[in-house]
Every structure is written in structure tokens, then in C-alpha cells.
Write an enzyme that holds these catalytic residues in place. Structure first.
Site, PDB file in Angstrom:
ATOM      1  CB  SER A 228      -0.865   0.007   1.267  1.00 63.11           C
ATOM      2  OG  SER A 228      -1.584   1.217   1.376  1.00 63.11           O
TER       3      SER A 228
ATOM      4  CE1 TYR B  85      -3.836  -2.088   5.575  1.00 57.02           C
ATOM      5  CE2 TYR B  85      -3.243   0.150   4.933  1.00 57.02           C
ATOM      6  CZ  TYR B  85      -3.648  -1.129   4.586  1.00 57.02           C
ATOM      7  OH  TYR B  85      -3.867  -1.448   3.268  1.00 57.02           O
TER       8      TYR B  85
HETATM    9  P1  NAP Z   1     -11.533  -6.151   0.958  1.00 56.48           P
HETATM   10  O1  NAP Z   1     -12.516  -5.753  -0.079  1.00 56.48           O
HETATM   11  O2  NAP Z   1     -11.856  -5.944   2.397  1.00 56.48           O
HETATM   12  O3  NAP Z   1     -11.164  -7.702   0.718  1.00 56.48           O
HETATM   13  C1  NAP Z   1     -10.229  -8.336   1.535  1.00 56.48           C
HETATM   14  C2  NAP Z   1     -10.152  -9.819   1.196  1.00 56.48           C
HETATM   15  O4  NAP Z   1      -9.164 -10.418   2.062  1.00 56.48           O
HETATM   16  C3  NAP Z   1     -11.454 -10.551   1.422  1.00 56.48           C
HETATM   17  O5  NAP Z   1     -11.660 -11.518   0.428  1.00 56.48           O
HETATM   18  C4  NAP Z   1     -11.230 -11.229   2.777  1.00 56.48           C
HETATM   19  O6  NAP Z   1     -12.029 -12.395   2.869  1.00 56.48           O
HETATM   20  C5  NAP Z   1      -9.743 -11.555   2.688  1.00 56.48           C
HETATM   21  N1  NAP Z   1      -9.119 -11.802   3.993  1.00 56.48           N
HETATM   22  C6  NAP Z   1      -9.098 -10.989   5.071  1.00 56.48           C
HETATM   23  N2  NAP Z   1      -8.464 -11.591   6.092  1.00 56.48           N
HETATM   24  C7  NAP Z   1      -8.084 -12.820   5.641  1.00 56.48           C
HETATM   25  C8  NAP Z   1      -7.385 -13.925   6.213  1.00 56.48           C
HETATM   26  N3  NAP Z   1      -6.961 -13.906   7.490  1.00 56.48           N
HETATM   27  N4  NAP Z   1      -7.157 -15.018   5.455  1.00 56.48           N
HETATM   28  C9  NAP Z   1      -7.575 -15.065   4.172  1.00 56.48           C
HETATM   29  N5  NAP Z   1      -8.254 -14.057   3.560  1.00 56.48           N
HETATM   30  C10 NAP Z   1      -8.485 -12.955   4.304  1.00 56.48           C
HETATM   31  O7  NAP Z   1     -10.147  -5.394   0.753  1.00 56.48           O
HETATM   32  P2  NAP Z   1      -9.431  -4.854  -0.586  1.00 56.48           P
HETATM   33  O8  NAP Z   1      -9.662  -3.403  -0.664  1.00 56.48           O
HETATM   34  O9  NAP Z   1      -9.742  -5.718  -1.718  1.00 56.48           O
HETATM   35  O10 NAP Z   1      -7.909  -5.039  -0.138  1.00 56.48           O
HETATM   36  C11 NAP Z   1      -7.088  -6.076  -0.646  1.00 56.48           C
HETATM   37  C12 NAP Z   1      -5.637  -5.751  -0.301  1.00 56.48           C
HETATM   38  O11 NAP Z   1      -5.285  -4.488  -0.859  1.00 56.48           O
HETATM   39  C13 NAP Z   1      -5.331  -5.659   1.183  1.00 56.48           C
HETATM   40  O12 NAP Z   1      -4.071  -6.236   1.449  1.00 56.48           O
HETATM   41  C14 NAP Z   1      -5.280  -4.156   1.443  1.00 56.48           C
HETATM   42  O13 NAP Z   1      -4.452  -3.837   2.526  1.00 56.48           O
HETATM   43  C15 NAP Z   1      -4.696  -3.676   0.124  1.00 56.48           C
HETATM   44  N6  NAP Z   1      -4.968  -2.284  -0.189  1.00 56.48           N
HETATM   45  C16 NAP Z   1      -6.248  -1.836  -0.288  1.00 56.48           C
HETATM   46  C17 NAP Z   1      -6.476  -0.491  -0.600  1.00 56.48           C
HETATM   47  C18 NAP Z   1      -7.861   0.069  -0.720  1.00 56.48           C
HETATM   48  O14 NAP Z   1      -7.974   1.316  -0.726  1.00 56.48           O
HETATM   49  N7  NAP Z   1      -8.903  -0.730  -0.854  1.00 56.48           N
HETATM   50  C19 NAP Z   1      -5.396   0.359  -0.810  1.00 56.48           C
HETATM   51  C20 NAP Z   1      -4.093  -0.146  -0.701  1.00 56.48           C
HETATM   52  C21 NAP Z   1      -3.896  -1.472  -0.403  1.00 56.48           C
HETATM   53  P3  NAP Z   1     -12.487 -13.075   4.226  1.00 56.48           P
HETATM   54  O15 NAP Z   1     -12.838 -11.972   5.184  1.00 56.48           O
HETATM   55  O16 NAP Z   1     -13.627 -13.925   3.803  1.00 56.48           O
HETATM   56  O17 NAP Z   1     -11.321 -13.899   4.692  1.00 56.48           O
END
Ligand code: NAP
Length: 235
Positions: A138, A151
Site C-alpha cells: 500500500s 496498518y
Molecule cells: P476487501 O474488499 O476488504 O477484501 C479483503 C479480502 O481479504 C477478502 O476476500 C477477505 O475475505 C480476505 N481476507 C481478510 N483476512 C483474511 C485472512 N486472514 N485469510 C484469508 N483471507 C483474508 O479489501 P481490498 O480493498 O480488496 O484489499 C485487498 C488488499 O489491498 C489488502 O491487502 C489491502 O491492505 C490492500 N490495499 C487496499 C487499498 C484500498 O484502498 N482498498 C489500498 C491499498 C492497499 P475473508 O474476510 O472472507 O477472509
């Protein structure tokens, strides 16, 4: 030979978009997350596209779950060409107010999960003498902001981990690519951002496209770190 990718956190958001994009590129996909229904839905969508996918319920912070994820992948597809360490959680609070359990969950998922999944696929990739390990870090791993200590520290750690890993595995023709998105339009964001205009915020599919582009570079080229930000942010 069809290539095989494991995508963690593939039940929604960025992980789901990555899984669908890689399937469109012709890879077989193994989908991992804790919510079976979500990964089953992603698998069904991939099959509708004519691709092959299967889902494995897996908590990436749990060593046994991760071992099973990798052994089931080998059993079903016989190889692993790509691992996308995408599963992640963010809890935003000042250090003075952060619950230790939230701190532990972020470290367990974002950093320990990345370590466990990477360690589990390395013997397969090393034997194949080829592989791509993609880490979704990130811009929070590059910039400080109030309420982000827990985070941001995990994402800073992921970048450091990936830089060391890259030096260890490049001799096996394994590429390590770290993507640092800023805000992406997913459910990841807290309630306070609901109903905001997201028209100028990158979408999950945009992050997926970045990965496809990095993957499709000639194999002798490793795009090791990519920052992705909105062109003209409005939030
Ligand atoms: P999201 O919509 O909340 O999806 C997160 C996914 O991770 C879900 O499928 C969740 O499924 C899974 N997950 C969470 N904890 C887990 C665990 N212990 N084991 C296996 N799966 C797990 O989030 P997103 O926005 O797509 O984010 C994805 C990645 O991008 C993350 O690493 C986040 O830090 C990074 N990121 C996001 C943003 C943003 O603005 N959205 C920006 C920069 C980086 P379950 O809960 O069913 O396990």
C-alpha cells in the site's frame, strides 16, 4: 502448459478482480479466503468465463490452512506459477486507542500471511525454476498518516520483506513484484467514506490490470515495485 495462480483474499475487492483478470489471461486460479461463499462465487464467475478455478477456505495467518492451500493446489493442478499475497485487513485508530487484538490481526493477516504463503510456495517455484510472487502492499507502506500506525507498519514491513525476498529468489528465476495502491474503491474503507464520490478513485480492476501488465513483461524483466495513485484525487 497452463499456468496456475493462487490468489489470497479472492472473495471480494482487489483479490476478486485479480482472480478474474488472471483467468481472462488464461491462468487456472486457486481462490483463498475465510468466507467460503465469497470464493465459491468468484470460482463460478471464472467458470462462466470459460476458465478453471477452485476455492480453498483458508485463513492466511494459520500455518496449517496455508499448507493445505498449497498441497491442494499441487494435487489439483500440479504446479504453481504465481502467488498473489493480497489478503489484508486495516483497522485505523490512534496508537493510544488501538486494541492489541486489532494490531495482532493486521500483523497476522498482512505480514505473517504473506510470509507463510510465500514460504509454502517457494519449494515448488524453485523446483520449476520459475514463478511470480505478487505482494499487495500500500502507499500506506510509504507514507505516514494519523491513525495508520498499525496498518502502515504492516505494509512497510511487507515492502521490506519483499525487497529481501527478491534478492534471495531471483537466481531461481522467481520475480517478486510489490504493488502499492493508494485508495482503491472497495469495501475495505471505513463507514466514514461511504456515499463519497468514488468516480476518480482507482477501481479494483485497475490494480488487477497493473498485475497483468507486470506479469506479461518478458521473463528477464522484473518490475519490482509499482505505486498506483489516482491521477486527480477528490478524496
Ligand atoms: P476487501 O474488499 O476488504 O477484501 C479483503 C479480502 O481479504 C477478502 O476476500 C477477505 O475475505 C480476505 N481476507 C481478510 N483476512 C483474511 C485472512 N486472514 N485469510 C484469508 N483471507 C483474508 O479489501 P481490498 O480493498 O480488496 O484489499 C485487498 C488488499 O489491498 C489488502 O491487502 C489491502 O491492505 C490492500 N490495499 C487496499 C487499498 C484500498 O484502498 N482498498 C489500498 C491499498 C492497499 P475473508 O474476510 O472472507 O477472509
Amino acid at each position: 502448459m497452463t499456468k496456475v495462480a493462487i490468489v489470497t483474499g479472492a472473495g471480494k475487492g482487489i483479490g476478486k478482480a485479480i482472480a478474474l483478470a488472471l483467468a481472462r489471461e488464461g491462468l487456472d486460479i486457486v481462490l483463498a479466503a475465510r468466507t467460503q461463499k465469497d470464493i465459491d462465487e468468484t470460482a463460478a464467475q471464472i467458470e462462466q468465463l470459460g476458465g478453471k478455478a477452485f476455492s480453498v477456505r483458508c485463513d492466511v495467518s494459520n500455518e496449517r490452512d496455508v499448507q493445505q492451500l498449497v498441497s491442494k493446489t499441487k494435487e489439483r493442478f500440479g504446479r504453481i506459477d504465481m502467488l498473489v499475497n493480497n489478503a489484508g485487513v486495516g483497522v485505523f485508530a490512534p496508537v493510544a486507542e488501538m486494541k492489541p487484538s486489532d494490531f495482532d490481526t493486521m500483523w497476522g493477516t498482512n505480514m505473517r500471511g504473506t510470509f507463510l504463503c510465500t514460504q509454502a510456495v517457494l519449494p515448488v517455484m524453485q523446483e520449476q525454476k520459475s514463478g511470480d510472487i505478487i505482494n499487495i502492499a500500500s502507499l500506506a507502506g510509504r507514507n505516514a498518516f494519523k491513525g495508520g500506525a498499525g496498518y502502515a507498519a504492516t505494509k512497510w514491513a511487507m515492502i521490506g520483506f519483499a525487497r529481501c525476498l527478491m534478492l534471495e529468489v531471483r537466481e531461481h528465476n522467481i520475480r517478486v513484484v510489490t504493488i502499492c495502491p493508494g485508495s482503491v474503491d472497495t469495501e475495505f474503507h471505513p463507514e466514514s467514506t461511504k456515499n463519497k464520490d468514488t468516480s476518480r478513485v482507482p477501481k479494483a480492476a485497475d490494480i488487477a490490470q497493473v498485475i497483468v501488465d507486470a506479469m506479461n513483461m518478458p521473463r528477464h524483466v522484473m518490475v519490482s515495485e509499482i505505486d498506483v495513485r489516482p491521477t486527480n484525487p477528490n478524496w
